[in-house]
Design an enzyme around this catalytic site. Structure first.
Site, PDB file in Angstrom:
ATOM      1  N   GLU A 113      41.826  48.688  14.862  1.00 26.96           N
ATOM      2  CA  GLU A 113      42.647  48.456  16.066  1.00 26.96           C
ATOM      3  C   GLU A 113      42.116  47.273  16.849  1.00 26.96           C
ATOM      4  O   GLU A 113      40.963  46.890  16.687  1.00 26.96           O
ATOM      5  CB  GLU A 113      42.550  49.674  17.003  1.00 26.96           C
ATOM      6  CG  GLU A 113      43.278  50.877  16.507  1.00 26.96           C
ATOM      7  CD  GLU A 113      42.983  52.098  17.375  1.00 26.96           C
ATOM      8  OE1 GLU A 113      42.475  51.943  18.506  1.00 26.96           O
ATOM      9  OE2 GLU A 113      43.263  53.193  16.900  1.00 26.96           O
ATOM     10  N   LYS A 115      40.581  45.584  20.107  1.00 28.69           N
ATOM     11  CA  LYS A 115      39.771  46.060  21.224  1.00 28.69           C
ATOM     12  C   LYS A 115      40.276  45.337  22.476  1.00 28.69           C
ATOM     13  O   LYS A 115      39.942  44.185  22.725  1.00 28.69           O
ATOM     14  CB  LYS A 115      38.299  45.759  20.983  1.00 28.69           C
ATOM     15  CG  LYS A 115      37.399  46.412  22.009  1.00 28.69           C
ATOM     16  CD  LYS A 115      35.939  46.308  21.592  1.00 28.69           C
ATOM     17  CE  LYS A 115      35.019  47.075  22.509  1.00 28.69           C
ATOM     18  NZ  LYS A 115      35.106  46.712  23.907  1.00 28.69           N
ATOM     19  N   ASP A 117      40.799  44.051  26.109  1.00 33.97           N
ATOM     20  CA  ASP A 117      39.786  43.744  27.110  1.00 33.97           C
ATOM     21  C   ASP A 117      40.302  44.091  28.503  1.00 33.97           C
ATOM     22  O   ASP A 117      40.858  43.255  29.206  1.00 33.97           O
ATOM     23  CB  ASP A 117      39.425  42.247  27.022  1.00 33.97           C
ATOM     24  CG  ASP A 117      38.079  41.969  27.649  1.00 33.97           C
ATOM     25  OD1 ASP A 117      37.389  42.941  28.017  1.00 33.97           O
ATOM     26  OD2 ASP A 117      37.720  40.790  27.764  1.00 33.97           O
ATOM     27  N   TYR A 224      45.236  54.410  22.925  1.00 28.20           N
ATOM     28  CA  TYR A 224      44.522  54.396  21.643  1.00 28.20           C
ATOM     29  C   TYR A 224      43.829  55.690  21.261  1.00 28.20           C
ATOM     30  O   TYR A 224      43.076  55.721  20.298  1.00 28.20           O
ATOM     31  CB  TYR A 224      43.517  53.245  21.613  1.00 28.20           C
ATOM     32  CG  TYR A 224      42.509  53.242  22.750  1.00 28.20           C
ATOM     33  CD1 TYR A 224      41.606  54.284  22.903  1.00 28.20           C
ATOM     34  CD2 TYR A 224      42.476  52.189  23.652  1.00 28.20           C
ATOM     35  CE1 TYR A 224      40.696  54.278  23.930  1.00 28.20           C
ATOM     36  CE2 TYR A 224      41.554  52.167  24.677  1.00 28.20           C
ATOM     37  CZ  TYR A 224      40.672  53.223  24.819  1.00 28.20           C
ATOM     38  OH  TYR A 224      39.762  53.214  25.841  1.00 28.20           O
ATOM     39  N   LYS A 315      32.560  42.899  17.972  1.00 28.06           N
ATOM     40  CA  LYS A 315      32.921  42.004  19.085  1.00 28.06           C
ATOM     41  C   LYS A 315      33.005  40.562  18.602  1.00 28.06           C
ATOM     42  O   LYS A 315      32.115  40.098  17.881  1.00 28.06           O
ATOM     43  CB  LYS A 315      31.860  42.096  20.181  1.00 28.06           C
ATOM     44  CG  LYS A 315      31.785  43.486  20.809  1.00 28.06           C
ATOM     45  CD  LYS A 315      32.426  43.512  22.155  1.00 28.06           C
ATOM     46  CE  LYS A 315      31.373  43.540  23.223  1.00 28.06           C
ATOM     47  NZ  LYS A 315      31.881  43.514  24.545  1.00 28.06           N
ATOM     48  N   CYS A 409      40.695  10.145  49.903  1.00 28.44           N
ATOM     49  CA  CYS A 409      41.765  10.440  48.946  1.00 28.44           C
ATOM     50  C   CYS A 409      41.855   9.325  47.881  1.00 28.44           C
ATOM     51  O   CYS A 409      41.950   8.153  48.222  1.00 28.44           O
ATOM     52  CB  CYS A 409      43.096  10.557  49.679  1.00 28.44           C
ATOM     53  SG  CYS A 409      44.491  10.784  48.556  1.00 28.44           S
ATOM     54  N   CYS A 412      45.479   7.503  48.533  1.00 30.31           N
ATOM     55  CA  CYS A 412      45.861   6.755  49.740  1.00 30.31           C
ATOM     56  C   CYS A 412      44.664   6.397  50.614  1.00 30.31           C
ATOM     57  O   CYS A 412      44.826   5.812  51.683  1.00 30.31           O
ATOM     58  CB  CYS A 412      46.896   7.535  50.550  1.00 30.31           C
ATOM     59  SG  CYS A 412      46.182   8.955  51.388  1.00 30.31           S
ATOM     60  N   CYS A 427      43.761  16.097  51.593  1.00 30.35           N
ATOM     61  CA  CYS A 427      44.163  14.814  52.146  1.00 30.35           C
ATOM     62  C   CYS A 427      45.238  15.158  53.181  1.00 30.35           C
ATOM     63  O   CYS A 427      46.236  15.806  52.843  1.00 30.35           O
ATOM     64  CB  CYS A 427      44.744  13.926  51.044  1.00 30.35           C
ATOM     65  SG  CYS A 427      45.721  12.560  51.698  1.00 30.35           S
ATOM     66  N   CYS A 433      51.079   9.739  51.882  1.00 26.21           N
ATOM     67  CA  CYS A 433      50.288   9.683  50.644  1.00 26.21           C
ATOM     68  C   CYS A 433      51.300   9.813  49.491  1.00 26.21           C
ATOM     69  O   CYS A 433      51.947  10.856  49.354  1.00 26.21           O
ATOM     70  CB  CYS A 433      49.279  10.828  50.622  1.00 26.21           C
ATOM     71  SG  CYS A 433      48.360  10.947  49.085  1.00 26.21           S
TER      72      CYS A 433
HETATM   73  S1  IVH Z   1      38.151  53.981  21.294  1.00 30.89           S
HETATM   74  C1  IVH Z   1      34.662  57.221  22.146  1.00 30.89           C
HETATM   75  N1  IVH Z   1      39.803  52.012  20.932  1.00 30.89           N
HETATM   76  O1  IVH Z   1      36.269  49.698  24.552  1.00 30.89           O
HETATM   77  C2  IVH Z   1      35.146  55.878  22.540  1.00 30.89           C
HETATM   78  N2  IVH Z   1      38.293  51.857  22.747  1.00 30.89           N
HETATM   79  O2  IVH Z   1      33.072  50.898  24.532  1.00 30.89           O
HETATM   80  C3  IVH Z   1      36.585  55.750  22.282  1.00 30.89           C
HETATM   81  N3  IVH Z   1      38.555  49.831  24.084  1.00 30.89           N
HETATM   82  O3  IVH Z   1      35.632  51.269  27.364  1.00 30.89           O
HETATM   83  C4  IVH Z   1      37.061  54.407  22.568  1.00 30.89           C
HETATM   84  N4  IVH Z   1      40.209  48.967  22.934  1.00 30.89           N
HETATM   85  O4  IVH Z   1      38.082  51.284  26.951  1.00 30.89           O
HETATM   86  C5  IVH Z   1      38.790  52.495  21.685  1.00 30.89           C
HETATM   87  N5  IVH Z   1      41.358  50.369  20.483  1.00 30.89           N
HETATM   88  C6  IVH Z   1      40.372  50.833  21.238  1.00 30.89           C
HETATM   89  C7  IVH Z   1      39.874  50.141  22.354  1.00 30.89           C
HETATM   90  C8  IVH Z   1      38.819  50.679  23.082  1.00 30.89           C
HETATM   91  C9  IVH Z   1      39.417  48.817  23.977  1.00 30.89           C
HETATM   92  C10 IVH Z   1      37.506  49.927  25.121  1.00 30.89           C
HETATM   93  C11 IVH Z   1      37.387  51.277  25.744  1.00 30.89           C
HETATM   94  C12 IVH Z   1      35.923  51.475  26.018  1.00 30.89           C
HETATM   95  C13 IVH Z   1      35.276  50.398  25.242  1.00 30.89           C
HETATM   96  C14 IVH Z   1      34.375  51.029  24.214  1.00 30.89           C
END
Ligand code: IVH
Length: 670
Positions: A113, A115, A117, A224, A315, A409, A412, A427, A433
């Site tokens: 999946e 991750k 942010d 998720y 990561k 500026c 001008c 300015c 200007c």
């Molecule tokens: S599973 C038991 N799936 O990543 C942990 N986490 O350190 C279950 N995150 O703060 C987490 N995308 O919020 C999972 N597809 C994903 C995710 C995800 C982002 C974040 C989650 C958590 C951190 C994991």
């Protein structure tokens, strides 16, 4: 309207709006216009105000926020919210898979999946209704942010289909990049410090006490993980896909946001694919999460103290390069704000060549302690323009000089000023200007303001240089003859331009106000001011106290608005624009429907569901005009009980359509 009819309408509106929301925010399908959607929502809001006892649990009106919380309660998680083991090395993924394969003899399927942010959230549903949402907090207990989470359109307030009766769903709340950029643009306009990145902004937003602001920030989500549902499907992948049927926004296999795989090489493919493609996503991800699919196998693997053994996150390394800072340029904005830009020795970063990086303001230069000739680290975050995040001090030459912000500026040569509490240097030579003057015109004609097509940046410079225009009002003095004299203007483009100038006279008042480019009056502020005061005249004479009374208008904006209207050249400009026929007032209230637009209605007799006054208001709110007596100009006669026979006859003689109370109700679809 009686309570029974109201209940029926409230239920039907709530269901429709939930449905339109889901289609738009989860399935990306737009089946009605924003305007129609707003009409339905407004109708529901009005009905809920009139019949509060009939409001449905988790009504879609809660999406707009409302209550201001004093603080958030801390609530213990039913299942602790753990984090994931991280790695940056592909080797470690191989080791992780090997370890798992050693302890489980059956074949293992993995789910890959994105991750996301953002910020983790756990949401509880009871009997299909969202009842509670908690942040991660320390993993054991989180903050209850239910009211705020309810404003996130992609999170269902009520479920559909064969959902489990009581469960928790977890996911990530994030801010889409487009929204993040929009927000920062608004901050720039207000001369406020920009938000650093989408993740912190999402996290800060989710913890705001005013849910109305949260609603306006357009957060989004992906879900998720489910808890309390393993008895329904045997694995994580199946459960996640199942949850989509209940109305959740879950990752789609066809977009490759999620994949079920059974080998290390397929895991690596998924990682490599997204490492290259992640910049095309409309939101930020910081890696890939790999999970064991089968719930039994997950149970067998169990947890360490901090994280599950059945999942790991890979990561991505932030894309960062080092390059030389060659020089600084300074751009002058339409409000006179000066933005420093770093000119870099060209370098490849994430597939593009980077030559420039924005430095935002003097504080940023000071914070980085930049010297000319420094070797700087450049990163590409969510924003289009890359950022300088640091300096390689080891490479700094002893005799290099710290950068000193310009004092005059570059366009001008007027002296720059930095007012107290502001992040930008300005300015102040607004009226002559040249960059500011042209910038103001460009802003005036832009799509969100007067939307004058055919007047791009180049044409404005051309007209300005030829002294045909020197402010926004001059645009309305352009004639066919004058324009044809210019080299680059062909007949067809002249006609198109004149047509679009003419069209701009119908643009709504709030956009005209926005187009004037008053400092700190962005799109949203212009809407608020226009809606509150309804006319330019009233805004121009509003006192400071009257201005700050308006929702979200602070002292800084109020002062700027007042200053604008104290300047005689601005008053002259407005006066001229008014004479040319631009919109300087806002029509009253948003209409409930347009069913009676252009029609005249006469009301006679008495009614069961409304007082006479209510009925008249409804006619106007649905676009109709009220007539006092029946004549050939009347379109409809709304006939109540005890109406005089003479009126009925005149109506019949003049071919006026007669509406009973029921007919009327049906027409306005109450
Ligand atoms: S599973 C038991 N799936 O990543 C942990 N986490 O350190 C279950 N995150 O703060 C987490 N995308 O919020 C999972 N597809 C994903 C995710 C995800 C982002 C974040 C989650 C958590 C951190 C994991």
């Amino acid at each position: 309207m009686n309570s029974e009819a109201a209940q029926e309408r409230i239920i039907s509106l709530s269901n429709d709006i939930h449905n339109y929301n889901h289609l738009y925010y989860v399935e990306n399908k737009s089946v009605i216009s924003d305007y129609e959607f707003d009409l339905l929502l407004k109708e529901l809001q009005d009905l809920e105000k009139r019949f509060p006892e009939l409001q449905q649990v988790n009504s879609p009106t809660q999406r707009v926020g409302g209550d201001i919380s004093k603080k958030f309660n801390t609530v213990t998680h039913q299942y602790p919210m753990l984090s994931l083991g991280n790695t940056y090395a592909e080797d470690e993924i191989v080791e992780w898979v090997n370890r798992i394969q050693k302890s489980i003899s059956d074949p293992i399927e993995f789910v890959c999946e994105l991750k996301y942010d953002g910020v983790a959230i756990g949401i509880r549903y009871e009997q299909g209704v969202l009842t509670r949402a908690l942040t991660r907090g320390d993993g054991q207990a989180g903050e209850e942010v239910t009211q705020n989470v309810k404003t996130i359109r992609s999170i269902p307030l009520k479920l559909k289909g064969d959902f489990p009766s009581d469960f928790e769903i977890r996911g990530e709340v994030f801010m889409p990049l487009s929204q993040f950029e929009k927000l920062n643009k608004e901050r720039d306009e207000l001369g406020e410090q920009r938000f650093a990145n989408p993740r912190n902004t999402a996290s800060g937003t989710l913890k705001m006490l005013d849910s109305k602001i949260v609603a306006s920030r357009n957060l989004d989500s992906y879900l998720y993980g489910l808890y309390g549902t393993d008895s329904i499907d045997s694995g994580h992948y199946e459960t996640v896909l199942h949850a989509a049927q209940w109305g959740f926004k879950t990752p789609l296999p066809e977009e490759r946001f999620i994949a079920k795989v059974s080998s290390v090489s397929e895991i690596m493919d998924f990682i490599d694919f997204w490492d290259k493609k992640r910049e095309d996503l409309p939101f930020e991800i910081d890696g890939i999460v790999i999970k064991v699919n089968d719930y039994q196998q997950q149970k067998a693997l169990g947890f360490t103290a901090k994280s599950p053994r059945w999942a790991i996150s890979f990561k991505f390394k932030t894309k960062r390069v080092e390059t030389e800072l060659l020089s600084l340029s300074y751009q002058v904005g339409r409000t006179g704000a000066i933005t420093p830009v770093a000119n870099l020795n060209a370098v490849q970063l994430g597939g593009t060549t980077v030559r420039r990086a924005s430095l935002y303001n003097a504080d940023q230069i000071e914070k980085l302690d930049l010297h000319l000739g420094d070797f700087v680290y450049v990163e590409k975050g969510g924003e289009i323009i890359p950022k300088i995040v640091g300096v390689n001090l080891e490479k700094r030459k002893n005799d290099s000089e710290a950068i000193v912000f310009i004092t005059h500026c570059p366009e001008c040569n007027s002296e720059l000023k930095r007012r107290e509490g502001e992040v930008h240097h300005y300015c102040l030579n607004e009226s002559s200007c040249p960059t500011q003057v042209m910038g103001k015109m460009q802003h005036f004609i832009s799509r969100k303001a007067l939307n004058i097509d055919g007047l791009g940046e180049e044409t404005i410079s051309l007209l300005f240089e030829n002294k045909l225009i020197s402010n926004c009002a001059d645009i309305y003095t352009l004639s066919r003859e004058k324009l044809l004299l210019l080299d680059r203007m062909a007949e067809k483009s002249v006609d198109n331009l004149l047509f679009s100038i003419e069209q701009s006279k119908t643009i709504r008042f709030d956009r005209v106000l926005f187009g004037l480019g008053i400092r700190f009056v962005g799109e949203t502020v212009a809407k608020k001011l226009a809606k509150h005061f309804k006319s330019m005249e009233k805004i121009s004479i509003a006192t400071f106290d009257e201005l700050i009374e308006v929702d979200e208008i602070g002292e800084k904006i109020a002062i700027s608005v007042q200053q604008y209207f104290q300047d005689p050249s601005n008053l002259l400009l407005i006066d001229r624009l008014m004479q040319y026929g631009l919109q300087f007032t806002l029509p009253d209230e948003l209409l409930l429907s347009s069913i009676f637009i252009g029609k005249t209605l006469v009301v006679s007799g008495t009614f069961l569901a409304f007082s006479r006054e209510e009925l008249k208001q409804l006619i106007e709110k649905n676009g109709g005009k009220l007539g006092s007596s029946v004549s050939s100009k009347t379109d409809y006669l709304v006939a109540g009980a005890n109406m005089g026979p003479a009126k009925l006859k005149t109506a019949n003689d003049n071919g006026v359509v007669i509406l009973s109370e029921d007919d009327f109700i049906k027409m306005i679809s109450l």
